[in-house]
Design a protein around this motif. Sequence first.
Motif, PDB file in Angstrom:
ATOM      1  N   GLU A   6     -66.433 -49.115 -16.361  1.00  0.00           N
ATOM      2  CA  GLU A   6     -66.483 -50.446 -17.073  1.00  0.00           C
ATOM      3  C   GLU A   6     -67.785 -50.916 -17.823  1.00  0.00           C
ATOM      4  O   GLU A   6     -67.935 -51.145 -18.669  1.00  0.00           O
ATOM      5  CB  GLU A   6     -65.813 -51.617 -16.174  1.00  0.00           C
ATOM      6  CG  GLU A   6     -64.605 -51.387 -15.748  1.00  0.00           C
ATOM      7  CD  GLU A   6     -64.162 -52.424 -14.824  1.00  0.00           C
ATOM      8  OE1 GLU A   6     -64.729 -53.352 -14.293  1.00  0.00           O
ATOM      9  OE2 GLU A   6     -62.979 -52.682 -14.687  1.00  0.00           O
ATOM     10  N   ASN A   7     -68.551 -50.656 -16.720  1.00  0.00           N
ATOM     11  CA  ASN A   7     -70.203 -50.813 -17.277  1.00  0.00           C
ATOM     12  C   ASN A   7     -70.630 -49.976 -18.578  1.00  0.00           C
ATOM     13  O   ASN A   7     -71.193 -50.380 -19.547  1.00  0.00           O
ATOM     14  CB  ASN A   7     -71.011 -50.779 -16.062  1.00  0.00           C
ATOM     15  CG  ASN A   7     -70.950 -51.755 -15.182  1.00  0.00           C
ATOM     16  OD1 ASN A   7     -70.805 -52.835 -15.359  1.00  0.00           O
ATOM     17  ND2 ASN A   7     -71.545 -51.507 -13.721  1.00  0.00           N
ATOM     18  N   GLU A   8     -69.968 -48.763 -18.177  1.00  0.00           N
ATOM     19  CA  GLU A   8     -70.555 -47.768 -19.454  1.00  0.00           C
ATOM     20  C   GLU A   8     -69.610 -48.219 -20.570  1.00  0.00           C
ATOM     21  O   GLU A   8     -70.302 -48.098 -21.687  1.00  0.00           O
ATOM     22  CB  GLU A   8     -70.058 -46.384 -19.074  1.00  0.00           C
ATOM     23  CG  GLU A   8     -70.498 -45.470 -19.888  1.00  0.00           C
ATOM     24  CD  GLU A   8     -69.796 -43.751 -19.587  1.00  0.00           C
ATOM     25  OE1 GLU A   8     -70.400 -42.688 -20.169  1.00  0.00           O
ATOM     26  OE2 GLU A   8     -69.572 -43.771 -18.159  1.00  0.00           O
ATOM     27  N   ILE A  27     -63.123 -47.801  -6.722  1.00  0.00           N
ATOM     28  CA  ILE A  27     -63.519 -48.973  -7.400  1.00  0.00           C
ATOM     29  C   ILE A  27     -64.816 -48.747  -7.953  1.00  0.00           C
ATOM     30  O   ILE A  27     -65.376 -49.407  -8.691  1.00  0.00           O
ATOM     31  CB  ILE A  27     -63.554 -50.041  -6.170  1.00  0.00           C
ATOM     32  CG1 ILE A  27     -62.155 -50.297  -5.706  1.00  0.00           C
ATOM     33  CG2 ILE A  27     -64.157 -51.268  -6.503  1.00  0.00           C
ATOM     34  CD1 ILE A  27     -61.876 -51.026  -4.408  1.00  0.00           C
ATOM     35  N   ILE A  28     -65.680 -48.046  -7.267  1.00  0.00           N
ATOM     36  CA  ILE A  28     -67.027 -47.967  -7.507  1.00  0.00           C
ATOM     37  C   ILE A  28     -67.237 -47.218  -9.059  1.00  0.00           C
ATOM     38  O   ILE A  28     -67.765 -47.529  -9.925  1.00  0.00           O
ATOM     39  CB  ILE A  28     -67.914 -47.049  -6.561  1.00  0.00           C
ATOM     40  CG1 ILE A  28     -68.182 -48.063  -5.478  1.00  0.00           C
ATOM     41  CG2 ILE A  28     -69.302 -46.790  -7.163  1.00  0.00           C
ATOM     42  CD1 ILE A  28     -68.893 -47.313  -4.117  1.00  0.00           C
ATOM     43  N   ARG A  29     -66.098 -46.243  -8.984  1.00  0.00           N
ATOM     44  CA  ARG A  29     -65.970 -45.327 -10.065  1.00  0.00           C
ATOM     45  C   ARG A  29     -65.512 -46.271 -11.507  1.00  0.00           C
ATOM     46  O   ARG A  29     -65.999 -45.919 -12.437  1.00  0.00           O
ATOM     47  CB  ARG A  29     -65.010 -44.226  -9.833  1.00  0.00           C
ATOM     48  CG  ARG A  29     -65.083 -43.392 -11.061  1.00  0.00           C
ATOM     49  CD  ARG A  29     -66.296 -42.660 -11.632  1.00  0.00           C
ATOM     50  NE  ARG A  29     -66.032 -41.768 -12.946  1.00  0.00           N
ATOM     51  CZ  ARG A  29     -67.107 -41.556 -13.457  1.00  0.00           C
ATOM     52  NH1 ARG A  29     -68.144 -42.117 -13.402  1.00  0.00           N
ATOM     53  NH2 ARG A  29     -66.995 -40.716 -14.657  1.00  0.00           N
ATOM     54  N   ILE A  30     -64.567 -46.923 -11.148  1.00  0.00           N
ATOM     55  CA  ILE A  30     -64.177 -48.023 -12.093  1.00  0.00           C
ATOM     56  C   ILE A  30     -65.049 -48.841 -12.725  1.00  0.00           C
ATOM     57  O   ILE A  30     -65.098 -49.135 -13.872  1.00  0.00           O
ATOM     58  CB  ILE A  30     -62.706 -48.860 -11.355  1.00  0.00           C
ATOM     59  CG1 ILE A  30     -61.595 -47.794 -11.349  1.00  0.00           C
ATOM     60  CG2 ILE A  30     -62.611 -49.941 -12.367  1.00  0.00           C
ATOM     61  CD1 ILE A  30     -60.523 -48.625 -10.705  1.00  0.00           C
ATOM     62  N   ASN A  31     -65.947 -49.385 -11.781  1.00  0.00           N
ATOM     63  CA  ASN A  31     -66.895 -50.314 -12.172  1.00  0.00           C
ATOM     64  C   ASN A  31     -67.928 -49.531 -12.876  1.00  0.00           C
ATOM     65  O   ASN A  31     -68.649 -50.224 -13.936  1.00  0.00           O
ATOM     66  CB  ASN A  31     -67.716 -50.881 -10.891  1.00  0.00           C
ATOM     67  CG  ASN A  31     -66.634 -51.721 -10.151  1.00  0.00           C
ATOM     68  OD1 ASN A  31     -65.934 -52.470 -10.705  1.00  0.00           O
ATOM     69  ND2 ASN A  31     -67.035 -52.224  -8.889  1.00  0.00           N
ATOM     70  N   GLU A  32     -68.318 -48.348 -12.666  1.00  0.00           N
ATOM     71  CA  GLU A  32     -69.247 -47.624 -13.515  1.00  0.00           C
ATOM     72  C   GLU A  32     -68.647 -47.477 -14.898  1.00  0.00           C
ATOM     73  O   GLU A  32     -69.332 -47.569 -15.899  1.00  0.00           O
ATOM     74  CB  GLU A  32     -69.478 -46.356 -13.087  1.00  0.00           C
ATOM     75  CG  GLU A  32     -70.453 -46.216 -11.413  1.00  0.00           C
ATOM     76  CD  GLU A  32     -70.568 -44.986 -10.924  1.00  0.00           C
ATOM     77  OE1 GLU A  32     -69.879 -44.136 -11.268  1.00  0.00           O
ATOM     78  OE2 GLU A  32     -71.357 -44.950  -9.834  1.00  0.00           O
ATOM     79  N   ASP A  59     -62.631 -47.155  -1.863  1.00  0.00           N
ATOM     80  CA  ASP A  59     -64.024 -47.658  -2.367  1.00  0.00           C
ATOM     81  C   ASP A  59     -64.659 -46.883  -3.496  1.00  0.00           C
ATOM     82  O   ASP A  59     -65.149 -47.386  -4.322  1.00  0.00           O
ATOM     83  CB  ASP A  59     -64.892 -47.491  -0.957  1.00  0.00           C
ATOM     84  CG  ASP A  59     -64.513 -48.830  -0.201  1.00  0.00           C
ATOM     85  OD1 ASP A  59     -63.698 -49.569  -0.356  1.00  0.00           O
ATOM     86  OD2 ASP A  59     -64.762 -48.697   0.994  1.00  0.00           O
ATOM     87  N   ARG A  80     -68.809 -51.239 -21.414  1.00  0.00           N
ATOM     88  CA  ARG A  80     -69.278 -52.381 -22.326  1.00  0.00           C
ATOM     89  C   ARG A  80     -70.649 -52.117 -22.965  1.00  0.00           C
ATOM     90  O   ARG A  80     -70.837 -52.496 -23.939  1.00  0.00           O
ATOM     91  CB  ARG A  80     -69.773 -53.461 -20.913  1.00  0.00           C
ATOM     92  CG  ARG A  80     -70.189 -54.712 -21.385  1.00  0.00           C
ATOM     93  CD  ARG A  80     -70.254 -55.709 -20.322  1.00  0.00           C
ATOM     94  NE  ARG A  80     -71.362 -55.300 -19.386  1.00  0.00           N
ATOM     95  CZ  ARG A  80     -71.034 -54.744 -18.254  1.00  0.00           C
ATOM     96  NH1 ARG A  80     -69.926 -54.448 -17.911  1.00  0.00           N
ATOM     97  NH2 ARG A  80     -72.375 -54.311 -17.476  1.00  0.00           N
TER      98      ARG A  80
END
Length: 538
Positions: A15-17, A8-13, A5, A19
């Motif tokens: 990806e947001n960064e 996954i959170i780190r990957i989302n962060e 988990d 973007r």
Amino acid sequence: MQSLDEKIIRINELENENRKLQEKVEMLEHNVELLTQAVLHASKQRFGASSEKTPTIEGQCFLFGEIIDEIPNETKIINIKEHKRPVRKKGDRENLIKRLPHEIVECILEAEEAVCKICGSELKIIGKKKVRSEMEYIPAKLIIKEYVQYVYKCVECGKNDINPYDSIYCAPVPSPLLTHSVASPSITAWIMYQKYMMSVPLYRQEKDFKRMGAELKRDMMANWIIRSSEYWLKPLYEEMRKQLLKCNILMSDETTWQVNKEYGKKASSKSYIWIHRSGSCEGPPVILYQYTRSRSGDHAKNFLEGFHGYHVSDAYAGYEKVEGITRCLCFSHLRRYYLDAIPLDSGKKEIPGSGGAIGRAYCDKLFKLERKWKELTPKERKKNRLIYSVPVLDAFFAWSEKTFTNQDLLKKALNYTLNHKKYFTNFLLDGSVPLSNNLSEIAVKPVAILRKNSLFSDSPAGAEASAIIFSIINTAAANNLDAYKYLEYIFCQLPNINFASNNSVLEEYLPWAEKVQLQCKIDTTEINSKEETCSEPV
């Protein structure tokens, strides 16, 4: 060790960064492109050709926005523009000097030289021949005129009971331009002509007068200008305004002007000079300038009160306050919006196929049609506009509505087109309405040049005088008058006329009056007038 988990959170962060960074990069790239185009356009305007004519692009033609490539990619042809030089015609030199006074310089032998070198006998003249012509410059000079009035007495009066008192008579003396001043009509007219026609500021004139032996200070000359314009030019200015408001078509523009000592404003604040002029298809041309503290539309409303007709200008909202007019917008202004939207390459050459080029092509088509109809009557021109210009306008507006772009300058041009669609079609109502406001822009140029040379007016009175003198001089020039002669003529005549009780007398001294035309008209036999016709080419 991170859990699933957390990964996954780190990957989302990340990806947001990523973007956000990507969006920032795109924004920066967009800004860089905008700045690059701004620099290229500014460089082209400063160092490129001053003409706004559409450049000819070899191998391509524009047809209502469609770009057709006629030359295959593998065929590269470079056309070099032919160098043309006008052929000098016989009589050109004679035409150049024929309006100038001629003086004969006779080259003869002195008495002691008029002897034969062989036998010593006397020489006699058997002929003469013209060797050459020279144009000589005679510098100006200043003189002082002393007016001496003679006083006369009757030799009989005072000697008898019938007339017991002496009869004294004084010879008439021309009224002065300004009381208690050495200013004459000629020198005041010359100072005004130099400043407002030739754009020579007073501090430069001060140096020239010092060279001629008179230390005229700039504040003294400014005082002469202000007082003379108030006493003698302003009444003519008001008569010209009455004539202007009778016209069916008026054209207006405005430009900035700096006045140092305006009440309640900083010296660096912007003031304005407005230009209101008649069209080129009705009556004698009238060009009036108006000084105001601000750019409020109320100034135009008050100045044009009583005018009911077609008003040609740019899209400045202040003109909406003028009542009883039909607004017609300038297609040259519109064309410049599209011209600015055309992207340039690194060599400052236009990149073909852009939306800006298409919009400009529509404007060019309308101007091309107007040039074809230049010699037609307004009635015939209106008929042709309804037949040929309406389809071009319909296609132009349809293209503008369906065109979507992210380019800021093109978007600005499209919005300018669609937001003022109604005013861009009003020229169809009357064949004498011009397609552009170029005549007003030409009238702005003397103001801009003097603003660059003189920088500012020191007081509101000076700015008011400047507007009045600009009006008198440019209206005179538009009516083919020698502006200096006209000013001198006014300053010689009006001080000796009582026009305060009867303003109708001033009509004899307006630039188009018959007497004024005889006294001050320029010989234009060989001079091509630069005044534009009803349909101004781009």
